[in-house]
Write a protein that holds these residues in place. Sequence first.
Motif, short mmCIF file in Angstrom:
data_model
loop_
_atom_site.label_atom_id
_atom_site.label_comp_id
_atom_site.label_asym_id
_atom_site.label_seq_id
_atom_site.Cartn_x
_atom_site.Cartn_y
_atom_site.Cartn_z
N ALA A 181 0.74 -1.28 -0.07
CA ALA A 181 0.08 -0.10 0.06
C ALA A 181 0.90 0.92 0.11
O ALA A 181 1.88 1.19 0.39
CB ALA A 181 -0.98 0.08 1.44
N GLY A 182 0.33 2.22 -0.48
CA GLY A 182 1.13 3.55 -0.61
C GLY A 182 0.76 4.56 -1.76
O GLY A 182 -0.40 4.15 -2.38
N ALA A 193 -5.49 1.81 5.61
CA ALA A 193 -5.81 0.93 6.71
C ALA A 193 -6.72 0.06 6.42
O ALA A 193 -7.73 0.13 5.50
CB ALA A 193 -6.12 1.63 7.88
N PRO A 194 -7.03 -1.27 6.76
CA PRO A 194 -8.00 -2.12 6.42
C PRO A 194 -9.39 -1.32 6.65
O PRO A 194 -9.87 -0.71 7.62
CB PRO A 194 -7.96 -3.13 7.61
CG PRO A 194 -6.52 -3.15 8.04
CD PRO A 194 -6.08 -1.72 7.91
N GLY A 195 -10.29 -1.44 5.64
CA GLY A 195 -11.41 -0.92 5.58
C GLY A 195 -11.46 0.63 5.32
O GLY A 195 -12.51 1.15 5.44
N GLN A 196 -10.56 1.45 5.09
CA GLN A 196 -10.36 2.85 4.94
C GLN A 196 -10.14 3.01 3.44
O GLN A 196 -9.66 2.04 2.68
CB GLN A 196 -9.33 3.33 5.77
CG GLN A 196 -9.38 3.45 7.12
CD GLN A 196 -8.55 4.22 8.20
OE1 GLN A 196 -7.71 4.68 7.60
NE2 GLN A 196 -8.77 4.23 9.50
N SER A 211 -12.82 10.92 -1.42
CA SER A 211 -12.53 9.68 -0.61
C SER A 211 -12.46 8.64 -1.67
O SER A 211 -13.70 8.42 -2.27
CB SER A 211 -13.68 9.32 0.42
OG SER A 211 -13.47 8.19 1.07
N VAL A 212 -11.35 7.99 -1.83
CA VAL A 212 -11.17 7.03 -3.17
C VAL A 212 -10.63 5.93 -2.81
O VAL A 212 -9.76 5.55 -1.59
CB VAL A 212 -10.35 7.82 -3.99
CG1 VAL A 212 -11.00 9.10 -4.78
CG2 VAL A 212 -8.98 8.16 -3.67
#
Length: 271
Positions: free
Chosen positions: A200-201, A216-219, A238-239
């Motif tokens: 991730a990044g 983060a998980p679920g975000q 929010s993507v």
Amino acid sequence: MLAALAAAFLFQRREGSPESGYVAVREVAGKPGRYETMLSVVGTDARLEAVARNKSHARRMFQQAVEQMRMVELRMSTYREESEVSRLNATGSQHPVELSEHTLRVLREAVEMSKLTGGAFDVTYAPLRTLWRRAQQEDRLPGADAIEEVLAAVGHTKLVFEESRVGFAVPGMEVDLGGLAKGYAVDLATEALQAAGAEAGFVDVGGDLRFFGLPAPGQRWRVAVRSPPGVQEPFALSVPACAVTTSGDYARWFQVGDRRLSHIVDPRTGW
């Protein structure tokens, strides 16, 4: 903003210079396991962030990503006299110029974008860029004849492709890959991070962003968008994992006489 720039400068001074091949890395404050690096590339500021096992792992990942961005800069920047694009602009009207697979790929994609937009996007607009820069310096709007003369050297149909070589059909032509090269550098850097093990990044080059994985998980990733004058309410996207880029005349503009003009020029009209 000044504090952020100063922090980035001190960070690079302390850790090393990305231009010299050394990638400066630090852990993101308040985010254990997340690391970042900042540098200047393709004429603008860049920031990369990724999840890594440790600082050494992050540096190895960032090094591979930065190498890809530097490669794009060396081939496609108009600010480097030795770049492929600069060589094409210097001699393309005299004879076709041999180009790398990367530059050819971006040029061919640019032609497709020109077709899809009916000419609203055109990398051969560069002579217009020069015309308007001169107008700004002289504080005088160009006349219709001057614009018409420059437009004669603008148009993707005037690019001549001969296998791995490209030339110009008329004198006075130039290309500027600024509208695509940043995004291409972002894509290559993102792919390099993922290939090196980053789950991730994101990669941010001058406001061209690409996210992968989740923060983060679920975000979802949150992207703040600069509000135009007169708009007080902040706006944010929010993507999921995706690419985001924006452009506006309230962020980049110039003035000639009493006219406030956008940095975005229509290559079909010259304005």
